[in-house]
Design a protein around this motif. Sequence first.
Motif, short mmCIF file in Angstrom:
data_model
loop_
_atom_site.label_atom_id
_atom_site.label_comp_id
_atom_site.label_asym_id
_atom_site.label_seq_id
_atom_site.Cartn_x
_atom_site.Cartn_y
_atom_site.Cartn_z
N THR A 204 8.66 -36.55 -0.06
CA THR A 204 10.04 -36.09 0.09
C THR A 204 10.84 -36.37 -1.18
OG1 THR A 204 9.97 -36.53 2.46
CG2 THR A 204 12.14 -36.28 1.47
N LYS A 205 10.66 -37.55 -1.74
CA LYS A 205 11.36 -37.91 -2.98
C LYS A 205 10.99 -36.95 -4.11
CE LYS A 205 11.56 -42.86 -1.90
NZ LYS A 205 11.13 -44.22 -2.31
N GLU A 206 9.70 -36.68 -4.24
CA GLU A 206 9.24 -35.81 -5.32
C GLU A 206 9.79 -34.39 -5.15
OE1 GLU A 206 5.02 -35.97 -5.42
OE2 GLU A 206 4.93 -38.10 -5.97
N GLU A 207 9.77 -33.89 -3.92
CA GLU A 207 10.29 -32.55 -3.67
C GLU A 207 11.79 -32.49 -3.94
OE1 GLU A 207 10.58 -29.27 -0.02
OE2 GLU A 207 9.46 -31.14 0.24
N PHE A 208 12.52 -33.53 -3.51
CA PHE A 208 13.96 -33.59 -3.75
C PHE A 208 14.25 -33.63 -5.25
CE2 PHE A 208 17.92 -35.94 -4.38
CZ PHE A 208 18.78 -35.23 -3.54
N ASP A 209 13.51 -34.47 -5.98
CA ASP A 209 13.73 -34.59 -7.43
C ASP A 209 13.46 -33.27 -8.14
OD1 ASP A 209 14.46 -37.20 -7.17
OD2 ASP A 209 12.51 -38.04 -7.75
N LYS A 210 12.44 -32.55 -7.69
CA LYS A 210 12.15 -31.25 -8.30
C LYS A 210 13.30 -30.28 -8.09
CE LYS A 210 7.07 -31.41 -8.03
NZ LYS A 210 5.86 -30.82 -7.37
N GLU A 211 13.91 -30.31 -6.91
CA GLU A 211 15.04 -29.43 -6.63
C GLU A 211 16.23 -29.77 -7.53
OE1 GLU A 211 15.57 -26.72 -4.65
OE2 GLU A 211 13.39 -26.73 -4.48
N ILE A 212 16.47 -31.07 -7.72
CA ILE A 212 17.58 -31.48 -8.58
C ILE A 212 17.33 -31.03 -10.01
CG2 ILE A 212 18.87 -33.44 -9.52
CD1 ILE A 212 19.46 -32.87 -6.59
N GLU A 213 16.12 -31.23 -10.51
CA GLU A 213 15.77 -30.79 -11.86
C GLU A 213 15.94 -29.29 -12.00
OE1 GLU A 213 15.22 -32.63 -14.35
OE2 GLU A 213 14.53 -34.58 -13.61
N LYS A 214 15.58 -28.56 -10.96
CA LYS A 214 15.74 -27.11 -10.98
C LYS A 214 17.21 -26.72 -11.07
CE LYS A 214 14.76 -23.00 -8.17
NZ LYS A 214 14.24 -22.51 -6.86
N ILE A 215 18.04 -27.41 -10.31
CA ILE A 215 19.48 -27.12 -10.35
C ILE A 215 20.05 -27.36 -11.74
CG2 ILE A 215 21.74 -27.85 -9.48
CD1 ILE A 215 20.33 -28.49 -6.80
N LEU A 216 19.67 -28.47 -12.36
CA LEU A 216 20.15 -28.77 -13.70
C LEU A 216 19.71 -27.71 -14.70
CD1 LEU A 216 19.65 -32.65 -14.03
CD2 LEU A 216 21.63 -31.38 -13.21
N LYS A 217 18.47 -27.26 -14.56
CA LYS A 217 17.95 -26.24 -15.46
C LYS A 217 18.68 -24.92 -15.28
CE LYS A 217 13.65 -23.96 -16.91
NZ LYS A 217 12.20 -23.84 -16.68
N GLU A 218 18.93 -24.54 -14.03
CA GLU A 218 19.59 -23.26 -13.74
C GLU A 218 21.05 -23.24 -14.17
OE1 GLU A 218 19.02 -22.51 -9.63
OE2 GLU A 218 17.06 -21.57 -9.89
N THR A 219 21.73 -24.35 -13.98
CA THR A 219 23.18 -24.38 -14.23
C THR A 219 23.54 -24.85 -15.63
OG1 THR A 219 23.35 -26.63 -13.36
CG2 THR A 219 23.65 -24.83 -11.80
N GLY A 220 22.64 -25.58 -16.29
CA GLY A 220 22.95 -26.10 -17.61
C GLY A 220 23.70 -27.41 -17.59
N ILE A 221 23.79 -28.08 -16.44
CA ILE A 221 24.40 -29.40 -16.38
C ILE A 221 23.47 -30.39 -17.09
CG2 ILE A 221 25.13 -31.28 -14.85
CD1 ILE A 221 25.76 -29.13 -12.73
N PRO A 222 23.96 -31.12 -18.09
CA PRO A 222 23.06 -32.01 -18.86
C PRO A 222 22.48 -33.15 -18.04
CG PRO A 222 25.05 -31.56 -20.09
CD PRO A 222 25.29 -31.04 -18.70
#
Length: 610
Positions: free
Chosen positions: A56-74
């Motif tokens: 669950t942690k790994e899946e959640f972290d992947k989603e957060i990384e994806k959001i940062l990549k898509e939005t450009g939030i550093p």
Amino acid sequence: MKENKKMKKLFSKVNLIRNLKFSLYTILFLVVLLVLIIFTGPGGKSEALDFSDNATKEEFDKEIEKILKETGIPGVSLALIENNEIVYSNFYGYSDLSLKSKVNDKTLFEACSLSKMYMIHAVMQLVDDGLLDLEKPVYQVLEHEGLQYDERYKTITAGMLLNHTSGIENWIEFHDPEKLEIMGDPGTVWEYSGTGYNYLADIIEVIINEPYEDYLHRLVLKPLSIEESTTLFSKEEKANVNYARAHSVTGEPLDFSADKLSPASSVCTNAEAYAKMLISLFSKDYLSEKSTNHLVGELWNNDPDKIEVASLKYYKANGFFISENSDDKKVEFYGSNEGFKSQYTYSLKDKRGFVYLTNSDIGDIFSKRLNDISTNFGFFNLGFYNDVYDFELFSLLDKIYTFKGEDKLFYEVTENARKPNWSSNNVKGKRSMLFVVFDSLFISVSFLMILFSLIQVFGIKKFKYSRERITEIFTKIIRVAGLLYMILWLFAIISVSMSDNAPLDIYMPLVYSIIVFTIVTQLFWFKWIRNLPLARILISLFILLSLVILTGVLLIFPEISLKTIKINYSSFSFISKFTSDYTIGSLIIITILAILGVVFRKTKTFIPTT
């Protein structure tokens, strides 16, 4: 002649039967669809994520990384709360994009206006101890040199400073940089004021004869063991700490940072430490029940800014914003410094929520995306973003209004996050391509309908037979598409409401708008309307104006009572919106229709009229 009359009657009966059958089948289909949605759709309260599982942690972290990549939030620091426990916290991305330096467990982000919560914590402890009276005029304790010119300041109390009703402007540079202003009679207006909080911090220093840094450490930071992960920008702290750097909407590093002590805005911390403070603020281990109830109580019964949509209401409390429905009350607050955005949301009933801190001017985007994969609150950001959750109509990405003239840059940064896609079956997160197709179809056909009707109004007789046949086709397209469009909207509304635990009644104004829109499209069943060019023009104009609302270009919030109908609205990115998706989509559809028209004309294909 008699045979012609008989044929006309026969055709009329056939058309009537066809129309009745079509209507009956459509209604039956709609009923069946709604029944299926009601009995098969997900429902109930959103479930807490179990972070005891590494997967669950790994899946959640992947989603957060994806959001940062898509939005450009550093970079971001976040923490999730369940049953008043921090069940997960982590950090992601870069503290400085130019140096490619990673965020780590020592990186501190500016909490911005979330800093005020530390002051609230300390203030209410002093109230509980009988050391501070919220009703006493504060000038009797400490006069404010910058306000002495205005006699009204002598009526300002500590309670007014705490709940932003003192009337003091936020910062002196916002209006006349030479004079700090009181924007309205104290106690009668809500004027968000960072200066007021700084004044309150100074007043407490006098009352307990202790500097702000010291009493905040003693009352809040030390008891919660968050001293190592919290700085106040005092003394030499700034030079010895790993601070995240501010970034613009395009990801460009900024030189701005809080470099002086400001109780209203300069606290730097990480999300885990902040979450500990937030939990303690509402756990009643540090504050009395009376103080906690005072903080979350409605500020005014006649608050002119209170938003009420069906069973939901959004209002100001004593230092917070509150979203409330019949089942729950959520406390929310937001932080915004140049290059930093932050927020927390916390359910008073379920003792769950989240905190995040970002080093980006587009950090607000993170709020909705984090909610979707964590707490999944069904009535989210109702007041702050004028947001009735989750559709294209109320899309967060189309309503961020803090960037003013930077819309173009903002849309470039968030291009991937706002692309239409075919896979979104309930318009959640991204806009469903089906909506773009239907909207573009209505726009193009309505535009062409107006064009052909104007040709008829001005008596241009060329291609008369073709024009009449085309008009009949357009009216049929609008009628059929109108019914399908209503089905699509109702499916989206019910499925989103059930899957996200959102009260269905908050969408009723939207449902009414969809029903009215559909009824208008069905007016073309009447032959006398189809034959009247001015009627076709008016209906087509209504369709186009309705689409301005339904596509999210203009957001309406109707408040309907037995006596009055009040319409609140906000306009966002009209040109950008239409040139991005709908204009292109409409041009494509017009081109397709033109090609089909040429093909039909050359092959002399018979196109029956209705």
